[in-house]
Design an enzyme around this catalytic site. Structure first.
Site, PDB file in Angstrom:
ATOM      1  NE  ARG A 272      50.138 -16.318 -23.952  1.00  0.00           N
ATOM      2  CZ  ARG A 272      50.632 -15.766 -25.036  1.00  0.00           C
ATOM      3  NH1 ARG A 272      51.291 -14.629 -24.944  1.00  0.00           N
ATOM      4  NH2 ARG A 272      50.484 -16.347 -26.206  1.00  0.00           N
ATOM      5  CD  GLU A 274      53.427 -12.978 -19.515  1.00  0.00           C
ATOM      6  OE1 GLU A 274      53.173 -13.498 -20.600  1.00  0.00           O
ATOM      7  OE2 GLU A 274      53.943 -11.859 -19.381  1.00  0.00           O
ATOM      8  NE  ARG A 280      54.996  -4.509 -23.838  1.00  0.00           N
ATOM      9  CZ  ARG A 280      55.890  -4.807 -24.746  1.00  0.00           C
ATOM     10  NH1 ARG A 280      55.759  -4.324 -25.939  1.00  0.00           N
ATOM     11  NH2 ARG A 280      56.902  -5.556 -24.446  1.00  0.00           N
ATOM     12  CG  HIS A 281      51.944  -7.834 -20.417  1.00  0.00           C
ATOM     13  ND1 HIS A 281      53.057  -7.042 -20.302  1.00  0.00           N
ATOM     14  CD2 HIS A 281      52.300  -8.859 -21.216  1.00  0.00           C
ATOM     15  CE1 HIS A 281      54.041  -7.589 -20.997  1.00  0.00           C
ATOM     16  NE2 HIS A 281      53.608  -8.679 -21.560  1.00  0.00           N
ATOM     17  CD  GLU A 423      57.019  -9.654 -29.595  1.00  0.00           C
ATOM     18  OE1 GLU A 423      58.017  -9.490 -28.880  1.00  0.00           O
ATOM     19  OE2 GLU A 423      56.246 -10.615 -29.520  1.00  0.00           O
ATOM     20  CB  SER A 426      56.240 -13.783 -31.334  1.00  0.00           C
ATOM     21  OG  SER A 426      57.589 -14.007 -31.178  1.00  0.00           O
ATOM     22  NE  ARG A 474      50.898  -6.295 -26.532  1.00  0.00           N
ATOM     23  CZ  ARG A 474      52.005  -6.938 -26.158  1.00  0.00           C
ATOM     24  NH1 ARG A 474      53.001  -7.036 -27.008  1.00  0.00           N
ATOM     25  NH2 ARG A 474      52.088  -7.457 -24.969  1.00  0.00           N
TER      26      ARG A 474
END
Lengths: 500, 323
Positions: A272, A274, A280-281, A423, A426, A474
């Site tokens: 990813r 991002e 947490r990323h 979270e 998903s 995670r």
């Protein structure tokens, strides 16, 4: 000169030589004597003896020297193997000579040694080691691989809990140093415990799903079109064109269901792009993804996924207590609690709970991160569980391939799962009808050309299906109550880190 | 003389209709045909005669319903006395329309008792230790299911390793609508957990947790019927509940025998423990008598009363669990 003269010379030379030779011989004799002495010593050391100790044991292990302390005629070493360490003693006696003690004291820390020793019980517990009731009395010690004398970080500092370090003025190691010297940092007992637990999670995931009849698949990671939205993909050059690194195995999982595999799961890297520098990323992590077809209601999918998670938690609780306790020594936290069957709340209930707590939000708004954390605390207070599912999210905040709720067009058949208020998954029931999918895509203003092959895969008979995916790092971080996902990723990748 | 000559593009004598009105709006006074049915009065206050007839019909039907209800209640009273011939246990185990639902008189409103409805399921969470299952709460749960739409779930907390299947299914089979939580009025969530004392949580913001089986039973009973308005009667009910939980359940053999004697004499004077009406005292005493194990060797009145309780049909699951 005449021969005699020469002879005389040679004789002199010979005499001179013989003097030198004598000296040489003397030296050699000395050396030989020393050698003999040493050999005798070695021979003596090699003799096996009978001890009256009941705890007689001789074993050769490849261990690391963690630290030494020389006290006159004795030298204490701490030898370490993965999660455990033990105290060892080299003392001058009939087994070891003074040179041996000196040699042991001078071995660099973190060197690999080969040791032959006798295991002895001790009266006083050795607090600083994991094996507290025995120590080794060394009889032979050899260095297999020498470490450099100056280490970039000291393991005692790396393992010290943060609070303790500040109080006593001793150093703790900060995260960047740890990550730069990951090979040494991974040797700490805490890191060993964390990654063994992570291996356990992966294994329990595979075992539970295989028992339920799932098939493991491997999906391609180099793909031609961005699967989830296009903004956060890595581009790679692919011969004359470019390709992307997969953001998630979503597309291929669904194709497998359409290919009549019924229930599939896959474990693989997820990329990813991002630019999020949060706790947490990561830009690359291990994704554990599930997809299955169901018979009557998409709750069958939720039940399957939550049951898998509960089996993982139970497996960790029952079989990995040592590892959990080891991690807790450096990073104390509350033990992880859960309910079986898993608690399932609806989105409207969550909004009501937040309203009651004074948070202002609309019925169709997405939950922000602070709201998610608050909700986690409220659920923990009422139901005493760290793991729960939130069902029936509003349709407006979910991706285009989410199936809308047939009874209420504002909501969708989608769900999120939370651990300790954060979270982790998903998921949703996916739209399996190509007409409805086209309509939803147009509604979200997505270019149909880009997802043509995705829509086409549903044109030849597709069962209703749903699924979801979790991030291994995670889940481990939240299960153990750690605060940064880089602690559970062996060689983490984030926008600022590409090595080691 | 003109340079170029162009033929006329359009005829010169076109008649143009100029409008006299600038904006046009729909008539606000016009009667709407198919819009929401709540608007039935015409502008001048007259009510459409068709609607009037409908209203009259509705009133008539409601009146008939009330009469029917009163008749059924009367019947129920005759049935519920201990010397009835009708055995209700067989028919009423899970049928929702049994007549025993009307035995608890008095209207209660969930909104006044539990606070304003915030649009979500009102979930009552009970944490119980599997070593001491709360039998009274199971009976009350069954009574609640008669009265309201209750979503019941059983969970096992991670502090407990395993629980017998009997305890897992003590609230009955799963409701077919349980996938949609918002369809229910009340939630009853039972969690088997390693707790020293039974506790109940409802609204974490406004209420502190309630501890102890007796107190939770009082809370749940208030959802079914209010306490007797007469203070003396209410105190009597309370004292019997306490006697049941302290002396009958946890007391020595002597204490238990004393309570059974007192119960016997009380039942000699009235049909139910705390007077002519069935109350929480009966639920509490029944469960504690059964739990103490001395159900076989009780005095005559108590035996009769036990049979009467069982006739009501809600004590089935309790009896099953205590066997």
């Amino acid at each position: 000169m005449t021969k005699e003269g020469v002879q005389g010379v040679t004789e002199e030379e010979q005499q001179a030589q013989s003097k030198k030779a004598l000296k040489k011989q003397q030296k050699e004799a000395e050396k030989a004597a020393k050698k003999a002495e040493k050999q005798a010593k070695l021979a003596a050391e090699q003799q096996s003896t009978d001890e009256d100790d009941f705890a007689k044991d001789r074993y050769g292990v490849s261990v690391m020297v963690q630290s030494q302390q020389k006290l006159g005629k004795q030298c204490f070493l701490v030898l370490r193997q993965q999660q455990f360490n033990v105290q060892a003693l080299v003392a001058v006696g009939d087994r070891a000579s003074k040179q041996m003690v000196k040699f042991a004291a001078n071995i660099n820390k973190e060197s690999i040694v080969d040791v032959e020793a006798v295991v002895r019980k001790v009266e006083q517990k050795i607090e600083s080691c994991s094996q507290q009731d025995v120590e080794l009395h060394i009889e032979r010690i050899f260095v297999i691989s020498q470490a450099e004398p100056r280490l970039p970080l000291q393991l005692e500092d790396a393992i010290r809990p943060d609070g303790e370090g500040e109080e006593e003025g001793r150093a703790t190691v900060n995260q960047d140093t740890r990550l730069d010297n990951r090979v040494i940092d991974l040797r700490t007992t805490t890191s060993q415990a964390i990654f063994r637990l992570q291996s356990g999670v992966c294994q329990l995931f595979r075992d539970t799903l295989t028992k339920k009849g799932f098939v493991e698949i491997q999906t391609p990671k180099i793909i031609s079109a961005a699967s989830e939205g296009g903004a956060n993909v890595f581009t790679v050059s692919y011969f004359k064109t470019s390709a992307y690194l997969a953001q998630s195995p979503q597309l291929y999982k669904q194709m497998c269901i359409c290919a009549d595999f019924d229930k599939v799961f896959c474990v693989g890297p997820v990329f990813r792009a991002e630019d999020s520098n949060t706790h947490r990323h990561l830009t690359e992590f291990v994704g554990l993804d599930i997809e299955m077809a169901f018979n009557y209601h998409y709750h069958e999918v939720i039940d399957s996924i939550t049951d898998t998670m509960v089996q993982i938690f139970k497996g960790l609780r029952d079989n990995f207590q040592t590892e959990i306790q080891t991690v807790n020594k450096q990073f104390p936290s509350e033990p992880f609690k859960f309910l079986e069957p898993t608690l399932r709340l609806e989105y409207t209930e969550a909004v009501a709970m937040l309203h009651e707590a004074g948070v202002e939000m609309g019925d169709e708004d997405d939950l922000s991160t602070p709201n998610e954390k608050l909700l986690g605390r409220l659920v923990k207070e009422k139901y005493d569980t760290d793991f729960y599912v939130l069902d029936k999210y509003p349709l407006a905040v979910r991706p285009f391939y989410t199936m809308p709720d047939p009874n209420n067009p504002k909501y969708s058949n989608s769900y999120d799962m939370f651990m300790r208020g954060e979270e982790i998954l998903s998921g949703a029931q996916r739209v399996h009808d190509p007409e409805l999918l086209t309509e939803r895509a147009l509604h979200h203003q997505i270019d149909l050309e880009k997802i043509k092959s995705y829509i086409d895969s549903f044109r030849y008979g597709a069962p209703p299906h749903g699924g979801g995916g979790i991030g291994l790092e995670r889940v481990c971080m939240l299960y153990l109550g750690l605060h940064n996902v880089r602690q559970t990723s062996m060689f983490p990748r984030d926008p600022k880190r590409l090595t080691p | 003389m003109p340079m170029f000559q162009v033929k006329p593009v359009c005829g010169g004598d076109v008649k143009i209709d100029l409008p006299t009105c600038m904006y046009k709006l729909p008539n606000v006074h016009a009667q709407q045909g198919n819009s929401c049915s709540s608007e039935h009065a015409l502008q001048n206050g007259e009510v459409d005669p068709a609607v009037k007839v409908l209203e009259a019909r509705q009133d008539e039907i409601l009146r008939k319903l009330y009469e029917l209800k009163a008749a059924v209640e009367g019947l129920a009273k005759t049935v519920n006395t201990p010397d009835a011939d009708l055995d209700v246990t067989v028919s009423s185990s899970f049928s929702s329309q049994s007549s025993s639902s009307t035995m608890l008189k008095g209207s209660t409103d969930l909104d006044t008792l539990l606070g304003k409805d915030l649009g979500a399921l009102r979930d009552i969470v009970i944490n119980a230790n599997p070593a001491q299952p709360p039998v009274t709460l199971l009976v009350l749960h069954s009574l609640l299911c008669q009265r309201y739409q209750v979503l019941s779930t059983v969970h096992v907390h991670s502090s407990v390793s395993n629980v017998s299947p009997q305890l897992l299914s003590c609230l009955g089979p799963r409701h077919p609508d349980s996938y949609a939580r918002h369809l229910f009025q009340l939630g009853f969530t039972l969690i088997w957990k390693d707790v020293p004392k039974l506790e109940m949580k409802f609204s974490v913001r406004n209420m502190c947790p309630i501890e102890g089986e007796a107190n939770v039973a009082r809370f749940l009973f208030k959802l079914l019927a209010p306490y007797p308005s007469d203070h003396a009667a209410a105190t009597l009910v309370d004292s019997w509940v306490d006697t049941a939980f302290f002396q009958l359940a946890e007391g020595s053999t002597k204490e238990r025998a004393a309570v059974l004697r007192a119960l016997n004499s009380a039942l000699g004077r009235s049909t139910w423990t705390a007077g002519p009406e069935f109350s929480l005292a009966d639920v509490a005493c029944y469960c504690c008598v059964l739990r103490s194990g001395s159900a076989a060797s009780v005095p005559a009145n108590v035996q009769r009363w036990i049979k009467a309780c069982e006739n009501l049909g809600h004590f089935g699951p309790a009896k099953l669990l205590l066997q």
